[in-house]
Design an enzyme around this catalytic site. Structure first.
Site, PDB file in Angstrom:
ATOM      1  N   ASP A 103     -16.183  39.629 -61.514  1.00  0.00           N
ATOM      2  CA  ASP A 103     -14.769  40.810 -61.662  1.00  0.00           C
ATOM      3  C   ASP A 103     -14.081  41.150 -60.706  1.00  0.00           C
ATOM      4  OD1 ASP A 103     -16.717  42.629 -60.182  1.00  0.00           O
ATOM      5  OD2 ASP A 103     -16.963  44.151 -61.906  1.00  0.00           O
ATOM      6  N   ASP A 106     -14.474  42.219 -53.480  1.00  0.00           N
ATOM      7  CA  ASP A 106     -14.107  43.476 -52.188  1.00  0.00           C
ATOM      8  C   ASP A 106     -14.431  43.581 -51.843  1.00  0.00           C
ATOM      9  OD1 ASP A 106     -12.696  46.890 -53.256  1.00  0.00           O
ATOM     10  OD2 ASP A 106     -14.580  46.307 -51.912  1.00  0.00           O
ATOM     11  N   LYS A 134      -9.802  41.040 -53.920  1.00  0.00           N
ATOM     12  CA  LYS A 134      -9.041  41.875 -52.971  1.00  0.00           C
ATOM     13  C   LYS A 134      -8.915  41.856 -51.369  1.00  0.00           C
ATOM     14  CE  LYS A 134     -10.534  46.268 -54.854  1.00  0.00           C
ATOM     15  NZ  LYS A 134     -10.297  48.034 -55.487  1.00  0.00           N
ATOM     16  N   PHE A 155      -8.415  51.055 -56.380  1.00  0.00           N
ATOM     17  CA  PHE A 155      -9.266  50.666 -57.110  1.00  0.00           C
ATOM     18  C   PHE A 155      -8.362  50.893 -58.815  1.00  0.00           C
ATOM     19  CE2 PHE A 155     -12.689  52.275 -59.786  1.00  0.00           C
ATOM     20  CZ  PHE A 155     -13.905  51.548 -59.255  1.00  0.00           C
TER      21      PHE A 155
HETATM   22  P1  IMP Z   1     -18.315  43.635 -52.618  1.00  0.00           P
HETATM   23  O1  IMP Z   1     -17.283  43.095 -53.061  1.00  0.00           O
HETATM   24  O2  IMP Z   1     -19.223  43.254 -52.770  1.00  0.00           O
HETATM   25  O3  IMP Z   1     -17.718  44.543 -52.020  1.00  0.00           O
HETATM   26  O4  IMP Z   1     -18.301  44.340 -54.335  1.00  0.00           O
HETATM   27  C1  IMP Z   1     -17.728  44.404 -55.790  1.00  0.00           C
HETATM   28  C2  IMP Z   1     -18.002  45.411 -56.349  1.00  0.00           C
HETATM   29  O5  IMP Z   1     -17.564  46.626 -55.975  1.00  0.00           O
HETATM   30  C3  IMP Z   1     -17.960  44.809 -57.723  1.00  0.00           C
HETATM   31  O6  IMP Z   1     -19.240  44.282 -58.424  1.00  0.00           O
HETATM   32  C4  IMP Z   1     -17.043  45.675 -58.331  1.00  0.00           C
HETATM   33  O7  IMP Z   1     -18.751  46.300 -58.740  1.00  0.00           O
HETATM   34  C5  IMP Z   1     -17.768  46.986 -57.804  1.00  0.00           C
HETATM   35  N1  IMP Z   1     -15.580  46.937 -57.336  1.00  0.00           N
HETATM   36  C6  IMP Z   1     -14.645  46.723 -56.211  1.00  0.00           C
HETATM   37  N2  IMP Z   1     -13.811  46.891 -56.302  1.00  0.00           N
HETATM   38  C7  IMP Z   1     -14.106  47.862 -57.368  1.00  0.00           C
HETATM   39  C8  IMP Z   1     -12.740  48.598 -58.679  1.00  0.00           C
HETATM   40  O8  IMP Z   1     -11.507  48.375 -57.784  1.00  0.00           O
HETATM   41  N3  IMP Z   1     -12.968  48.400 -59.864  1.00  0.00           N
HETATM   42  C9  IMP Z   1     -14.209  49.037 -59.970  1.00  0.00           C
HETATM   43  N4  IMP Z   1     -14.799  48.580 -59.119  1.00  0.00           N
HETATM   44  C10 IMP Z   1     -14.741  47.938 -58.445  1.00  0.00           C
HETATM   45 MG    MG Z   2     -19.707  44.728 -60.044  1.00  0.00          MG
END
Ligand code: IMP
Ligand code: MG
Length: 183
Positions: A103, A106, A134, A155
């Protein structure tokens, strides 16, 4: 009636924009995997479900859908960490062409660990397709193969993305009002 719309500051991607993104990514994937003999879309629960179904129905190639639910550790300043698998694939992916459907990316930690896990299982190839990216938040150096939309460090919720398990059913992606999570 509680209207979730009142909790949205602004819309980043409306329904038409999301459809256009899915059209573009599906066309790229269809071209890139036209000769694949075993294409598996690995949808990361739960946020990617709406995106994955819209994407999949636009890909005319034979392909399978699998699900995983994972969480990553080693957030913040930690550099090491591991991935915890809460729900795993139901098939062997040895020699398969895997596309991880996300989805949003981050920090990139979840995806990086998931990709290496799948590669270690002997997949022929492992690529990633994310609806949202992002890049300002990235903590690990990684390549994302298919990106729907680059967004600012805000967010966002909707179209599968949640805040506290809510807002997934909004048909668009919008920035959540900070007052919702600051209270
Ligand atoms: P990361 O890239 O390991 O930090 O994790 C990404 C996960 O964090 C995504 O799969 C989402 O579940 C959650 N996430 C990060 N940013 C957002 C946001 O803006 N809205 C909702 N979920 C987010
Ligand atoms: Mg997720």
């Amino acid at each position: 009636m509680y209207d979730m719309k009142n909790d949205i500051q602004s819309v980043l991607a409306d329904e038409a924009t999301l459809a256009t993104i899915c059209d573009r990514l599906a066309a790229q994937i269809t071209e890139d995997y036209r000769d694949s003999r075993d294409l598996v879309l690995v949808t990361v629960l739960k946020g990617s479900v709406l995106f994955a179904t819209d994407l999949m129905r636009r890909i005319p190639l034979p392909c399978e859908m699998e699900f995983m639910k994972v969480s990553s550790y080693g957030k913040g300043t930690e550099t090491s960490g591991f991935i915890q698998v809460h729900l795993d694939l139901k098939r062997d992916i040895k020699d398969a062409d895997v596309i991880v459907i996300e989805d949003i990316i981050d920090s990139g930690r979840t995806l990086q660990k998931l990709q290496s896990l799948l590669a270690h299982r002997g997949a022929h190839s492992v690529k990633c397709c994310t609806l949202l990216d992002k890049p300002d938040r990235r903590q690990v150096d990684m390549h994302v193969d298919y990106v729907g939309m680059i967004i600012p460090d805000e967010f966002v919720v909707g179209y599968g993305l949640d805040y506290d398990e809510k807002y997934r059913n909004l048909p668009y992606v919008g920035i959540l009002k900070p007052s919702v999570y600051e209270k």
